[in-house]
Design an enzyme around this catalytic site. Structure first.
Site, PDB file in Angstrom:
ATOM      1  N   GLU A  44      -1.127  -1.106  -4.817  1.00 49.96           N
ATOM      2  CA  GLU A  44      -2.323  -0.281  -5.035  1.00 49.96           C
ATOM      3  C   GLU A  44      -2.076   0.691  -6.171  1.00 49.96           C
ATOM      4  OE1 GLU A  44      -4.874   1.057  -1.671  1.00 49.96           O
ATOM      5  OE2 GLU A  44      -4.573   3.034  -2.554  1.00 49.96           O
ATOM      6  N   ASP A  85      -2.105   0.102   9.767  1.00 46.29           N
ATOM      7  CA  ASP A  85      -1.628   0.673   8.496  1.00 46.29           C
ATOM      8  C   ASP A  85      -1.393  -0.404   7.449  1.00 46.29           C
ATOM      9  OD1 ASP A  85      -1.524   3.348   9.274  1.00 46.29           O
ATOM     10  OD2 ASP A  85       0.404   3.071  10.264  1.00 46.29           O
ATOM     11  N   ASP A 145       0.879  -1.171   0.000  1.00 46.54           N
ATOM     12  CA  ASP A 145       0.000   0.000   0.000  1.00 46.54           C
ATOM     13  C   ASP A 145       0.917   1.221   0.000  1.00 46.54           C
ATOM     14  OD1 ASP A 145      -2.148   1.714   0.240  1.00 46.54           O
ATOM     15  OD2 ASP A 145      -2.240   1.539   2.419  1.00 46.54           O
TER      16      ASP A 145
END
Lengths: 171, 171
Positions: free
Chosen positions: B65, B138, B4
């Site tokens: 992502e 996270d 991410d």
């Protein structure tokens, strides 16, 4: 070394200079990556190409165009990544990295932040003492970025010299 | 391995699985870079951190992502560069790289592309057979990205298997 970041064409230029002397163009060119390659291999090819430029000239500083809001999201992504690769190469070698907006580079060489491409090419040629704008034309912005950095460095040097001179007078 | 991308906090997760078995969480974490460091050194630190993750687990694929329009220009630049670094690491090792939008990852684990963070965490825990959502929080999106890739890979494998079975029947 100036870098005009891009994934399809990344302009690169190496300019040499010192305060009080006309800057000289050492080399200008473009690193290209094929739009039909997978994105990650384009990034790898660009990293290889920029590393070759860096290793070939061992520049004292990198002047990279700052990514600007005028691009669309797709091009911002590629331009950001190309700029990031140039910055990574600078950091790996502890070489100073400076970012300049397109307007700053235009203003540095033409006096106007709104100058068009032709005017930038003309002024870059005049500054470097060339009969014609540097080729390839894709590299002209990278040349302007390199000159911007050189001159900003000079200005800082001159300022530092002036401060040093003033201190000597005082003491 | 799911990534991410981010410059301040980059989520990373390693998930193992094969068709017909429950995926297992191998590791989840975050690579952080200090906002007070010069930008190029943050990129270098992120590259080092992600390379350590890659070398530690040697993943078979990277699921990153895809940078999306909802971010502002400044964050798009950092996110694009972080994603670019992860992609570079994949390309260096000839490891397959796939990009998935946040909606695709949410839809893969919750069935809805509009699921909120809590729902994603709950479903990720359920899929992995954990009592609680993976920590640090996270890293939850990175876990979802890794599962998305694993399942998409499974779907492709199942499809390939079905095609192969059909061919065997025909011949």
């Amino acid at each position: 070394m100036g870098v005009d970041p891009g994934l399809t064409r990344c302009g690169v230029a190496v300019v040499e200079g010192r305060p009080g002397a006309r800057p000289a163009l050492i080399a200008a060119g473009v690193v290209r990556t094929g739009p039909d390659m997978p994105h990650e291999y384009r990034l790898l090819r660009l990293e290889e190409g920029l590393t070759e430029w860096y290793d070939g000239y061992r520049p004292e500083a990198l002047s990279i165009e700052r990514v600007f809001a005028q691009h669309n999201l797709h091009s911002v992504t590629g331009i950001s990544q190309a700029a990031g690769i140039a910055m990574l190469i600078g950091a790996r070698h502890a070489t100073p990295v400076e970012l300049h907006t397109p307007s700053e580079a235009k203003a540095a060489v033409t006096g106007s932040g709104h100058a068009d491409k032709k005017q930038v090419g003309t002024m870059v040629a005049r500054i470097l003492g060339l009969a014609e704008p540097p080729r390839p034309i894709d590299a002209a912005d990278a040349v302007a970025l390199a000159i911007t950095q050189l001159w900003r460095g000079e200005v800082e040097n001159k300022y530092a010299q002036a401060v040093a001179a003033a201190r000597r007078k005082v003491s």
